[in-house]
Design a protein around this motif. Structure first.
Motif, mmCIF file in Angstrom:
data_model
loop_
_atom_site.group_PDB
_atom_site.id
_atom_site.type_symbol
_atom_site.label_atom_id
_atom_site.label_comp_id
_atom_site.label_asym_id
_atom_site.label_seq_id
_atom_site.Cartn_x
_atom_site.Cartn_y
_atom_site.Cartn_z
ATOM 1 N N ASP A 27 0.861 -1.193 0.000
ATOM 2 C CA ASP A 27 0.000 0.000 0.000
ATOM 3 C C ASP A 27 0.894 1.238 0.000
ATOM 4 O O ASP A 27 1.622 1.474 0.957
ATOM 5 C CB ASP A 27 -0.890 -0.033 1.247
ATOM 6 N N LYS A 30 0.502 3.551 3.081
ATOM 7 C CA LYS A 30 1.148 3.011 4.278
ATOM 8 C C LYS A 30 2.664 3.184 4.166
ATOM 9 O O LYS A 30 3.344 3.524 5.149
ATOM 10 C CB LYS A 30 0.809 1.531 4.447
ATOM 11 N N GLU A 81 -4.466 -1.138 10.100
ATOM 12 C CA GLU A 81 -5.472 -0.088 9.929
ATOM 13 C C GLU A 81 -5.278 0.694 8.633
ATOM 14 O O GLU A 81 -4.208 0.656 8.025
ATOM 15 C CB GLU A 81 -5.402 0.891 11.112
ATOM 16 N N LYS A 82 -6.304 1.428 8.249
ATOM 17 C CA LYS A 82 -6.188 2.328 7.110
ATOM 18 C C LYS A 82 -5.399 3.573 7.524
ATOM 19 O O LYS A 82 -5.413 3.968 8.687
ATOM 20 C CB LYS A 82 -7.574 2.747 6.628
#
Length: 215
Positions: free
Chosen positions: A86, A89, A127-128
């Protein structure tokens, strides 16, 4: 003499065609650098053991003439693989490591900072991403550095002060449950922007990218 440590890989870079320099954050030795001889060879025992944000137990031989020590063995414990899948992230994690490298001295015990980064990476994996996660990291780091802002003496709006206090003092999950308005996000972002420059001399690299909104 061979010593042992547990650490998180902050960054790596080639030293020669076959060797790699690995920068670690450890609780007992702080930030330190090791050379992984032969790590870039296809049959190296270090292959697949050394990459950004990896958590590992390792042993090293301390150099008597420099701050670049010789890596002996690595026992990989966690890859934090979700971060590399991601881009948002990854940007958060990269900013956190840049902050730590700018704000701390090498080879000084940093158990609290190590614990903070480890918690942050674990949170990123689960988590996002959100702006308040970056703000929480900044405020928690400032507290560990003895530079925590006195929120009561700032010009922040009352609601923003309460949010900043929660981000600084509570756990990561509590911060992520907060619902910041656009105005509160901008206010806190700008306040910490100026505060970091004043106390650190310049912004750690990658802050703007880390706070870029997902489209």
């Amino acid at each position: 003499m061979i010593e042992s440590a547990t650490g998180i890989v902050l960054r790596t870079r080639p030293l020669t065609e076959t060797s790699l320099i690995v920068h670690w954050l450890t609780p007992n030795f702080g930030r330190m650098a090791t050379v992984a001889k032969g790590a870039r060879r296809t049959k190296s025992p270090f292959l697949g053991q050394l990459d950004l944000f990896y958590l590992a137990d390792f042993s090293f031989s301390r150099s008597r003439s420099s701050d670049l020590h010789t890596l002996r063995e690595v026992n990989l414990r966690e890859t934090h693989g979700a971060i590399r899948r991601d881009i948002f992230k990854l940007r958060h994690a990269a900013y956190a490591t840049a902050f730590i490298e700018q704000a701390t001295e090498t080879e000084t015990p940093l158990p609290a900072v190590y614990g903070l980064l480890r918690e942050f990476l674990d949170c990123l994996c689960k988590e996002k991403t959100a702006p308040q996660l970056v703000f929480a990291f900044e405020l928690k780091m400032l507290r560990e550095l003895g530079l925590e802002p006195n929120l009561a003496e700032t010009n922040l709006a009352v609601g923003t002060k309460k949010i900043a206090a929660i981000l600084a003092q509570k756990d990561w999950a509590s911060g992520l449950r907060l619902k910041l308005t656009a105005a509160q996000t901008i206010e806190l972002r700008q306040f910490l922007h100026g505060f970091l420059i004043f106390h650190l001399g310049r912004l750690p690299k990658g802050r703007a990218v880390a706070l870029a909104e997902e489209s």
